[in-house]
Write a protein that holds these residues in place. Structure first.
Motif: not given
Length: 1550
Positions: A1207-1208, A1363-1364, A1366-1367, A1370-1371
């Motif tokens: 995700c990141q 990944c989600t 929201h996640s 944010q990232k």
């Protein structure tokens, strides 16, 4: 008979009366003359008096208008209701019925003289005398104060009369009444006297004419009131003969004094009168004991006594006759059978008898007697100033006035007149266009400088030093008293010499000796001497000090002193009539000091009067405004004088001004000046100058001078027409003097129509002379109304002078004229008062044009230049505001095109671009309308200078249209290119998309293959690389377009009508052209068109300039990151055509040359555009784009294999590969606009505020740089030099982190937009679905008009994301903030600013270049750039041209560079060489029809270009293959500092 007080007035009575009249605050002597001269509502609109404290000022206002009816406004009566009871009603009109607010007219006069300062007293006495009213000789104070002899108050009164011994010679006497030796007869009365001596005196003085109440008496309004203050007042009046036996009571002048009150109350006054009088007439009925004692005490004066007795009780009279030994013939008895008229006749006979062998005396000689008796003399306070004035006048001695002036006032002598002549010679040099002219001008300047040096060497005379020292006193009253004494002394002395000269002139006229008549006429002019000559000398001392740059400060204070004098009501000489010149620096310094003293509040309404001499011009202004302009002073004063009148606070808004500036001129058609050379030219010059300065021009017409007035009207019509040409709007009023009939206004309709017919006829003639074919009638020139612009004024005198009073009808008519004139000004919405600085600038320009006999006010006229420059600044600002409105919309439209789905067809894209073009066209039309409104509003402002540029209004409207068309063309081109790029990229994107799909399939297949194995990272990489090589092995490369072939096609279309297609068909490779330097050949022009080597050289230089300019254009296009577009080559060919058309008239090149130079430039362009195309293809190459994302696919593969959280990484990649490029693109699209904005609001903004300011900045830098190559490039490659200069200045402006700050501001904006997009996209996904691609899609939709996010990059990055939402969000936000910090650091580091600028969508250098370049045209002769506003003007023009040699022009015979100016040449008979023939400069329009070069001898090269010409003379000659110019020696002495000053003068930089 008036009721008398038993005692003299005490302080309480005086204060009570003053309080009643509202004058306490002005006592004693605090009422100033200036307060009466102020123009306020009360002085304009006369209202009836309702309060006692309004009486004094109402009376004074009437008096100052010389209205003999002023005495009728001294009374107020309490209002009473009507009653039917006759006797009760009768009581209302008894003395007891009078209100306490009433005042005796004589008490009012005494109060006003006690409250007035000495200068107001003089003015009051003068006006009373003009009304033929008595004036105070002895003024009483309270009982504890002295009585005062008012000789100073009477000093201003000048009288003319004709003694009978001068009748045959038709001579006359003119003198100050105080100095005139006239026998005095005094009239007094005893307590018991029933006969009115004042009425009887009026009869005596009025015999032979209509009865006039010179002395106030009991039967006049207010005459029966109790006198509280005026007992003891001695008034004096004069009888002055007119020289006609049947009209004159006395053959010689006499003075009659009238003592108010009985002699017992005023024994001191009575004694004084007995001492100074030739005879004293005592009016009495009976003699009381106290009176008996006074009469017996007279001793020596007994022989002077005459008794006037009312026949009642003669006992006491006979007794006193015996005691005083009075003969019977000295006693006149009034019996009931004798009426007043008959008795006055007898009294006259007695006075005539007393005149035999009488000794005369003057009021000035009464000072000694007054002193002995203890009377005060008002003139004693002025002794010190009188001594200084006498000291100055004594220096005349036995000299003639011209000799005295040469000695004491040397600066205004022959040298000053010679300077004026030299200026005219300089302005009117013949043979314009020859280089000899510049040498002549230089020689004349040398002569002028030499004269100024001679003037500087002249020492200031002692008399002048005394004059200046006395004026420099801080005590204003002392200064004013001194000036009065100077005036009195000079007028007296001049009057004596002028009288003698006139007598001699008369003799020569009788002998008809024309030569001597001219000599004596000139002598009359030269023998004028007054304060104005000393003021003139003082001004010339200042002029000299300025010219020689003497900053010692000895006389630097003089302008401030003179400004104070102006504010105090003193006139200032504006135009020196003797030399026909204006001391400009002196007048400017004085008026600017005045401007400072009033805190910049100096809006002026300028009122001037013109007319034939002796038609009452000055009298008209004096009566209108209560001033005291010189009237019949006995001297011939030439020129124009100005006088300032303050406008009261209550009238400033209504009139729109702070001061009224009166301009009084000498009379036109003066018989004294008729024999003097150039007098007619002088009249023309004066009339045009005065009309040009004035807002209101009064043409004064006396009926008896109708024939002479025709010439004046012709002069005035020319002046009005000239002012019309240059936008100066003047209101004109015709005042017809001596029209007395009640029905004159209606009866004179025919005459007024006849006058208008004359004016129309004169206007047609003047219009032909001034080359104004559109003018056919006087009303085409002025807003003239036959009813409202004509005024009938009755005759000035009510009777025959000198005993005639001013006609009340005259005063009332003039007052009505003034009221209507000022009301018309107040209602005139177009009137805009000029401030002093504007007036001075206008004066300088007007005077310069008069000297040059030129009234075509071009852009060298500073006011016109300022007005035009100000409008140009506004226009540039409006243009930039319009562009700022359009640029963001254009960018949004481009982004919408770029962000359109690639899957839709071309038809959809074309539909979208059509829609966007329509929307933007509508917005451009809206902005165009707004600009039109702004221009309309600008021209509608109340600014007088706007009228000066009225003729350029159409040019600016056309420029607005041109700006709109230019923006529309640019917008359409940008949108077309955006579509072209999208189409060009689609093929690459399609390939990229196909292979991206294959790669993703292979990645997933490889993942499945490796799923059950355990591989190391290196092994995984090895497998991935094998897969990648296999998947991308067949990615096709993009094919190059045949750019040279495309350009060749455009070229063939461009020359399709030249019949050269067959020749172009044989050209296969365009790239082989333009590899070497271009050489002009003989077959490029017709054989007879190039006649010498110079023309070949110029032709080659012209060709080189075109090639260099177009190469730069090509380079500018290729700096962008886009692809080649056919519009580039179309624009290039259009530019070449424009250059060829511009040069055709000069070089006559043929089609062969056109084809060759276009092939040369297009060959070069083909190579550069091909490189550009190849760079673009490399940038969008599918394989290259896929390779950029190879590592991302590898990481995706490894993360999926290891099932690690990516995700990141995905968020980082999304920000790095999608968001960052979008931010950079946004930065490139908006940064250019912000840079321009920043420059326009920074300290650099003034350089780009207008074209004139830009020219000043760039030329100043050239001067300081001192680099010949820079000058050469500026002249010969103007556009290229300007572009480079702008680019360098932008770089300088962006130093010191300025660019970083701008980028950070933009970064903040775009990051906030992206964060807002994340927020909005999240809200739309709130239904619980977890689709990151949908989230990103919503973001892209939200930002589609702001940024463009690569769809391909987005799909690559989001491949198999796990990944989600929201996640991920944010990232992404965290990564975005990190990117923001990283970019912050990058921006702070030193970067390549030029590279940054070249990447921008809106290039600052291009926008600023367009802003200040205008049309970019240069004068075909001297290469000066066009200064006209906008691009769509009818004609190119420049304010100041430069020596033609700088533009490569040379003398064909000598091959020397020329130094003449274009503006001089086009007025000359000279010619310039064309390829096939010679063309006269005056016919330049047949060759260069788009240029306007005024045939204006006033223009001359500035010191700047003279300095450049001298400094680089040899270098220019070498560069142009010519010989150096032969420059005047004066040019060689010009310093760099003077050159810089010349540059400032050229562009009006202060």
């Amino acid at each position: 008979m008036a009721t008398m007080s038993t005692e003299g007035p005490d302080q309480k009575v005086l204060l009570d009366v003053l309080s009643n009249l509202g004058l306490v605050q002005y006592y004693p002597n605090k009422l100033k003359l200036q307060s009466l001269l102020e123009v306020n509502k009360n002085s304009i609109n006369e209202k009836s008096v309702v309060l006692a404290d309004e009486v004094p000022f109402h009376y004074l206002r009437k008096l100052f208008k010389v209205n003999a009816g002023c005495r009728n406004y001294t009374q107020l009566f309490s209002s009473h209701e009507e009653t039917d009871d006759f006797f009760e009603s009768l009581d209302l009109y008894t003395e007891d019925g009078l209100s306490e607010t009433t005042v005796h007219p004589l008490d009012l006069i005494v109060c006003l003289f006690l409250c007035a300062d000495s200068f107001l007293q003089q003015e009051m006495a003068l006006k009373l005398s003009l009304c033929q009213f008595s004036v105070p000789l002895l003024l009483p104070h309270t009982n504890n104060s002295q009585c005062t002899l008012m000789s100073w108050a009477l000093r201003e009164i000048v009288k003319e009369w004709c003694p009978h011994d001068l009748c045959e010679s038709k001579g006359f006497v003119e003198d100050y009444i105080v100095q005139a030796k006239i026998p005095l007869f005094s009239f007094v009365r005893l307590k018991n006297c029933s006969l009115s001596k004042s009425q009887l005196l009026n009869q005596v003085l009025s015999r032979g004419q209509q009865n006039h109440n010179m002395f106030i008496h009991r039967d006049m309004e207010g005459g029966t009131l109790t006198r509280k203050l005026s007992n003891g007042l001695v008034e004096v009046c004069w009888f002055l003969p007119c020289g006609k036996e049947n009209m004159d009571t006395f053959r010689e002048p006499i003075a009659l004094a009238n003592l108010r009150g009985e002699i017992c109350e005023s024994s001191m006054q009575f004694t004084f009168l007995c001492e100074v009088s030739n005879a004293v007439f005592v009016f009495l009925d009976t003699v009381e004991e106290k009176e008996n004692t006074i009469l017996n005490a007279l001793d020596d004066a007994k022989s002077k006594l005459h008794f006037v007795v009312n026949n009642k009780d003669m006992t006491s009279v006979q007794k006193i006759m015996q005691k005083l030994d009075i003969e019977k013939n000295r006693v006149k008895i009034k019996t009931p059978r004798v009426n007043t008229a008959e008795f006055s006749k007898r009294l006259c006979e007695t006075i005539k008898t007393s005149l035999r062998d009488v000794k005369t005396t003057s009021i000035a000689n009464m000072h000694t007697t007054a002193g002995k008796l203890g009377l005060a003399v008002d003139e004693n306070k002025t002794v010190d100033q009188k001594k200084i004035a006498e000291k100055i006048i004594r220096r005349i001695g036995l000299q003639t006035i011209p000799e005295f002036k040469r000695q004491q006032l040397p600066l205004q002598g022959e040298h000053w007149k010679r300077l004026s002549e030299l200026e005219k010679e300089e302005c009117r040099i013949s043979n314009f266009g020859s280089d000899v002219v510049e040498h002549q001008k230089a020689e004349l300047r040398e002569q002028k400088n030499h004269i100024w040096e001679l003037q500087n060497k002249k020492k200031m005379s002692q008399g002048m030093q005394d004059f200046i020292a006395t004026l420099s006193t801080s005590d204003k009253e002392e200064r004013h008293v001194f000036l009065k004494w100077m005036k009195f002394q000079f007028n007296t002395h001049s009057r004596d010499q002028l009288t003698s000269l006139r007598k001699k002139l008369k003799e020569q006229c009788q002998k008809k000796n024309a030569k001597l008549i001219a000599v004596f006429n000139q002598a009359l002019v030269d023998s004028s001497l007054g304060v104005e000559h000393y003021m003139r000398e003082m001004g010339l001392n200042y002029e000299v000090s300025v010219h020689v740059d003497d900053s010692t400060g000895k006389i630097c204070h003089l302008p401030a002193i003179t400004a104070e004098m102006l504010l105090d009501g003193y006139p200032l000489e504006l135009l020196d009539g003797d030399a026909s010149n204006i001391p400009e620096k002196w007048v400017t310094a004085v008026l600017m000091e005045l401007h400072k003293k009033v805190g910049g509040r100096s809006r002026l309404l300028v009122v001037a009067v013109l007319g034939v001499q002796s038609t009452g011009k000055s009298t008209l202004l004096n009566t209108m405004f209560g001033v005291q302009l010189a009237v019949s002073s006995g001297r011939c004063t030439r020129g124009a004088y100005m006088l300032f009148l303050k406008v009261g606070d209550d009238a400033q808004q209504e009139l729109g001004c702070d001061f009224i500036l009166l301009i009084d001129t000498e009379g036109l058609k003066s018989p004294d000046l008729a024999q003097i050379e150039d007098s007619y030219e002088h009249d023309n010059q004066l009339a045009t100058f005065v009309i040009g300065l004035s807002d209101v021009a009064i043409i004064n017409i006396a009926m008896e001078n109708a024939n002479e007035m025709k010439d004046v009207l012709q002069i005035a019509v020319h002046a009005f027409l000239r002012m019309k040409q240059i936008g100066k709007r003047t209101i004109c009023h015709f005042v017809h003097q001596n029209v007395a009939e009640v029905s004159a206004h209606n009866k004179s309709l025919t005459e007024r129509q006849h006058l208008l017919d004359k004016l129309n006829e004169m206007t047609k003639i003047a219009a032909e002379m001034e080359r104004q074919p559109g003018i056919h009638a006087f009303t085409d020139v002025l807003d003239y109304d036959i009813q409202n612009n004509n005024w009938n004024i009755p005759g000035l005198w009510h009777g025959t002078p000198p005993m005639a009073p001013v006609n009340i009808g005259y005063s009332e008519a003039v007052s009505d004229f003034k009221k209507n004139l000022l009301e018309m000004v107040g209602k005139d919405k177009q009137f805009e008062a000029s401030t002093i600085p504007k007036l001075l600038e206008w004066m300088r320009c007007l005077w310069k044009s008069l000297k040059y006999e030129n009234f075509i006010f071009s852009f060298r006229n500073t006011l016109v230049a300022h007005a035009y420059d100000n409008l140009s600044k506004e226009f540039l600002q409006w243009e930039w505001e319009m562009k700022k409105e359009i640029f963001p919309r254009q960018t949004a439209a481009e982004l919408e095109i770029v962000n359109t789905n690639n899957e839709v067809g071309l038809e959809t894209w074309n539909s979208l671009i059509t829609t966007k073009k329509t929307e933007l066209a509508q917005e451009i039309e809206t902005q165009q309308s707004k600009m039109n409104e702004k221009l309309c509003d600008y021209y509608g402002k109340r600014d007088g200078n706007i009228k000066l540029i009225e003729k350029y209004k159409t040019d600016f409207y056309n420029s607005i249209k041109g700006v709109s068309n230019e923006i529309r063309h640019s917008v359409n081109a940008k949108l077309d290119r955006a579509l072209y790029l999208k189409i060009a990229k689609k093929k690459a994107l399609d390939i990229q998309q196909e292979y991206r799909g294959r790669i993703e399939e292979r990645v997933m297949k490889l993942l499945c293959d490796c799923k059950d194995t355990t591989l190391s990272d290196d092994q995984l990489r090895e497998e991935f690389h094998k897969m990648w090589a296999s998947a991308t092995i067949n990615v096709p490369a993009l094919k190059d377009e045949d750019i040279p072939a495309s350009i060749l096609t455009q070229l063939k279309k461009n020359v399709s009508n030249r019949n050269v297609n067959e020749e172009l068909q044989h050209i296969q490779d365009l790239l082989r052209f333009g590899t070497d330097s271009f050489k002009t050949r003989h077959d490029h022009v017709d054989p007879h068109n190039v006649t010498d080597e110079d023309m070949w050289t110029n032709f080659q230089m012209y060709t080189n300039d075109i090639i260099e300019t177009e190469k730069q254009f090509v380079f500018d296009q290729t700096k962008s990151n886009g692809d080649y577009n056919d519009s580039f080559s179309r624009d290039l060919l259009q530019r070449i055509d424009k250059s060829l058309n511009k040069g055709y008239n000069l070089h006559r090149s043929n089609t062969r040359f056109e084809i060759d130079i276009k092939l040369h430039i297009c060959g070069f362009a083909a190579r550069e555009f091909l490189k550009m195309h190849q760079r673009f293809l490399l940038k969008i190459d599918p394989r290259t784009q896929l390779e950029k994302h190879k590592n991302q696919y590898l990481m995706d593969f490894m993360d999926l294999y290891k099932q690690t959280d990516h995700c990141q990484r995905k968020a980082n990649n999304f920000v790095q590969f999608c968001i960052k490029p979008a931010i950079e693109d946004y930065m490139n699209r908006t940064l250019g606009i912000d840079i321009v904005n920043n420059i326009l609001i920074s300290c650099e903004s003034i350089q780009f505020s207008s074209r004139s300011r830009f020219q000043y900045s760039i030329q100043k830098e050239l001067l300081l740089k001192d680099d010949f190559r820079a000058f050469l490039k500026f002249i010969c490659q103007y556009e290229m030099y300007v572009k480079e200069w702008i680019f360098v200045h932008i770089l300088e402006n962006l130093q010191d982190n300025t660019l970083c700050k701008l980028k950070l501001q933009i970064l903040e904006v775009v990051v906030n937009k992206i964060l807002r997009a994340f927020e909005c996209a999240l809200k739309k996904q709130s239904d619980g679905t977890e689709s990151i691609p949908n989230l990103v899609h919503e973001m892209r939709l939200y930002l589609r008009k702001d940024i463009t996010i690569s769809e391909e990059a987005e799909k690559l990055i989001l491949f198999q994301i796990n990944c989600t939402m929201h996640s991920f969000t944010q990232k992404c936000i965290a990564s975005l903030k990190s990117l923001k910090e990283t970019l912050h650091v990058e921006f702070s580091n030193t970067e390549d600013i030029p590279e940054t600028l070249n990447k921008l969508a809106v290039k600052p250098q291009d926008e600023l270049f367009k802003r200040i370049l205008g049309c970019g045209q240069q004068c075909p002769f001297c290469k000066i750039s066009c200064e006209a506003g906008g691009k769509n003007h009818r004609k190119h023009h420049a304010s100041v041209h430069r020596p033609q040699g700088l533009g490569k022009w040379r003398n064909q015979l000598t091959n020397k560079l020329g130094i003449s100016l274009c503006t001089n040449n086009v007025q000359s008979t000279r010619s310039f060489m064309r390829p096939e023939k010679f063309v006269r400069y005056r016919d330049y329009n047949t060759v260069f029809s788009d240029w306007y070069i005024p045939p204006d001898p006033t223009m001359e090269a500035s010191d700047y270009w003279k300095f450049v010409m001298v400094r680089y003379n040899d270098s220019f000659a070498k560069e142009y293959f010519a010989k150096p110019a032969q420059v005047p020696e004066a040019w060689k002495r010009i310093t760099k500092e003077q050159a810089l000053k010349g540059l400032k003068d050229t562009f009006n930089i202060f």
